[in-house]
Design an enzyme around this catalytic site. Structure first.
Site, PDB file in Angstrom:
ATOM      1  N   ASP A 106       0.813  -1.227   0.000  1.00 36.09           N
ATOM      2  CA  ASP A 106       0.000   0.000   0.000  1.00 36.09           C
ATOM      3  C   ASP A 106       0.840   1.268   0.000  1.00 36.09           C
ATOM      4  O   ASP A 106       0.302   2.372   0.081  1.00 36.09           O
ATOM      5  CB  ASP A 106      -0.951  -0.003   1.201  1.00 36.09           C
ATOM      6  CG  ASP A 106      -0.210   0.026   2.534  1.00 36.09           C
ATOM      7  OD1 ASP A 106       1.041  -0.086   2.523  1.00 36.09           O
ATOM      8  OD2 ASP A 106      -0.873   0.158   3.581  1.00 36.09           O
ATOM      9  N   GLY A 107       2.163   1.139  -0.103  1.00 38.30           N
ATOM     10  CA  GLY A 107       3.032   2.300  -0.178  1.00 38.30           C
ATOM     11  C   GLY A 107       3.676   2.716   1.121  1.00 38.30           C
ATOM     12  O   GLY A 107       4.537   3.604   1.128  1.00 38.30           O
ATOM     13  N   GLU A 108       3.301   2.095   2.249  1.00 37.43           N
ATOM     14  CA  GLU A 108       3.930   2.439   3.523  1.00 37.43           C
ATOM     15  C   GLU A 108       5.395   2.009   3.525  1.00 37.43           C
ATOM     16  O   GLU A 108       5.779   1.032   2.885  1.00 37.43           O
ATOM     17  CB  GLU A 108       3.192   1.759   4.689  1.00 37.43           C
ATOM     18  CG  GLU A 108       1.807   2.310   4.945  1.00 37.43           C
ATOM     19  CD  GLU A 108       1.140   1.634   6.132  1.00 37.43           C
ATOM     20  OE1 GLU A 108       1.788   0.773   6.776  1.00 37.43           O
ATOM     21  OE2 GLU A 108      -0.024   1.954   6.417  1.00 37.43           O
ATOM     22  N   ARG A 110      12.111  26.481   1.501  1.00 39.14           N
ATOM     23  CA  ARG A 110      11.701  27.786   0.974  1.00 39.14           C
ATOM     24  C   ARG A 110      10.554  28.398   1.778  1.00 39.14           C
ATOM     25  O   ARG A 110      10.336  29.608   1.705  1.00 39.14           O
ATOM     26  CB  ARG A 110      11.309  27.648  -0.503  1.00 39.14           C
ATOM     27  CG  ARG A 110      12.518  27.522  -1.410  1.00 39.14           C
ATOM     28  CD  ARG A 110      12.156  27.144  -2.819  1.00 39.14           C
ATOM     29  NE  ARG A 110      11.769  25.742  -2.939  1.00 39.14           N
ATOM     30  CZ  ARG A 110      11.525  25.119  -4.080  1.00 39.14           C
ATOM     31  NH1 ARG A 110      11.606  25.796  -5.209  1.00 39.14           N
ATOM     32  NH2 ARG A 110      11.207  23.853  -4.105  1.00 39.14           N
ATOM     33  N   ASP A 158      18.761  37.436  -6.933  1.00 34.69           N
ATOM     34  CA  ASP A 158      17.771  38.211  -6.168  1.00 34.69           C
ATOM     35  C   ASP A 158      18.472  38.823  -4.966  1.00 34.69           C
ATOM     36  O   ASP A 158      19.611  38.484  -4.632  1.00 34.69           O
ATOM     37  CB  ASP A 158      16.578  37.347  -5.737  1.00 34.69           C
ATOM     38  CG  ASP A 158      16.993  36.078  -5.012  1.00 34.69           C
ATOM     39  OD1 ASP A 158      17.926  36.141  -4.191  1.00 34.69           O
ATOM     40  OD2 ASP A 158      16.400  35.021  -5.284  1.00 34.69           O
ATOM     41  N   LYS A 217      14.634  41.389  -8.621  1.00 35.12           N
ATOM     42  CA  LYS A 217      13.668  40.438  -9.186  1.00 35.12           C
ATOM     43  C   LYS A 217      12.409  40.397  -8.339  1.00 35.12           C
ATOM     44  O   LYS A 217      12.457  40.562  -7.123  1.00 35.12           O
ATOM     45  CB  LYS A 217      14.323  39.039  -9.232  1.00 35.12           C
ATOM     46  CG  LYS A 217      13.463  37.946  -9.829  1.00 35.12           C
ATOM     47  CD  LYS A 217      14.101  36.571  -9.569  1.00 35.12           C
ATOM     48  CE  LYS A 217      13.910  36.157  -8.117  1.00 35.12           C
ATOM     49  NZ  LYS A 217      14.447  34.796  -7.864  1.00 35.12           N
TER      50      LYS A 217
END
Length: 316
Positions: A42-44, A101, A175, A198
């Site tokens: 099941d992806g666990e 971020r 930036d 920016k």
């Protein structure tokens, strides 16, 4: 090759970037630790440490890159497994720290996800964090455990060594937030500094308003920490060329290059984009992208931490 370390050091890998861990262990002259990290139907995450780590100094190497949530859960579950196996000390080595971020409230009713992830890593049982070029230095303060914040810039300095002390060389901060990072790289390169004014109308979209500094007939190196969709690099490089730059290169510690990021680089004036292997390098990155290894940097930091030596001396 780093001199042999004593035997209670063990380095393990999650699934995000196993080759980097292999290279780290090669520099340390040790075998990679044995661990089973797979998935249930099941992806666990199914994790088990396959050797005794009781009382050992253990390092788990795992970048929280795409798929971010799966790799983050792998890391947390592995830390828990080592804690329950009575490891003496657990250091999470995260070459690329995802969710970095979101490090402040930039708008009303938004999360500070970098802090949330720091809480998860600490609560899982990590005793220390080792990472490379955080998006913002203040993220170190989100942790209640020691943080070793490593810098990849000396890897880039070595790559661009033939450019050093050239009067036509300038380092470009894409930036205002990256000025300190670019200034330190420029100082190491004996180069001038240019700053880009920016704005981001929305996520993953950049607009350049002004160039602060002279780029006419200059060789420009855009220096940043993350290249995600490469939109900023493409826009900034075009603006530099419009203002007369002779050559444009870019160097970013973490080359995510999601969506059509590689195409943007290939279709931009950038002659070379230099990234590190903080993320898996076994991707089709195109002819303009070159990958430098930070395995020695991480291996040396691990050795120094294990032996109780100064890590900051590495960067003098």
């Amino acid at each position: 090759m780093i001199k042999t370390v004593n035997g209670d050091l063990k380095v393990f890998s999650g699934n995000s970037n196993r080759q980097l861990t292999v290279d780290i262990c090669r520099h340390l002259n040790i075998e990679m630790g044995k661990a089973h990290v797979e998935r249930f139907a099941d992806g666990e995450v199914d994790a088990q440490v396959l050797e005794s780590v009781r009382g050992h100094d253990c390092y788990i190497v795992q970048s929280t890159c795409t798929p971010v949530n799966e790799n983050l859960m792998e890391l947390l579950i592995m830390i828990d497994a080592f804690k329950r196996a009575s490891a003496g000390k657990i250091t999470a080595v995260i070459p690329y720290y995802g969710y970095a971020r979101a490090d402040r409230k930039a708008a009303p009713r938004v999360p500070i996800t970098a802090k949330l992830v720091s809480n998860l890593i600490t609560e899982a049982g990590a005793d220390r964090l080792m990472t490379v070029d955080l998006h913002a230095g203040q993220i170190q303060g989100f942790f209640d455990i020691p943080v070793d914040h490593l810098r990849a810039r000396h890897v880039f300095v070595d790559y661009f060594k033939d450019f050093k002390k050239s009067e036509s060389l300038v380092v470009v901060s894409p930036d205002v937030g990256g000025v300190e990072r670019a200034r330190k790289f420029a100082a190491r390169m004996d180069a001038g500094l240019v700053i880009i004014d920016k704005r981001r109308p929305k996520a993953n979209e950049a607009v350049v308003y002004n160039i602060i500094g002279d780029v006419k007939d200059k060789t420009c190196i855009i220096f940043d920490d993350i290249a995600d969709t490469a939109g900023t690099l493409a826009v900034v490089s075009n603006k530099l060329k419009e203002n007369g730059a002779a050559h444009v290169y870019a160097a970013c510690s973490h080359g995510i290059l999601s969506r059509n990021g590689v195409d943007k680089i290939n279709n931009s004036p950038i002659e070379k984009l230099i990234i590190t292997d903080s993320l898996p390098a076994n991707r089709n990155l195109g002819p303009k992208v070159e990958v430098l290894s930070i395995s020695y940097l991480l291996a040396e930091a691990i050795r120094r931490n294990h032996d109780g030596m100064s890590i900051s001396d590495m960067f003098k």
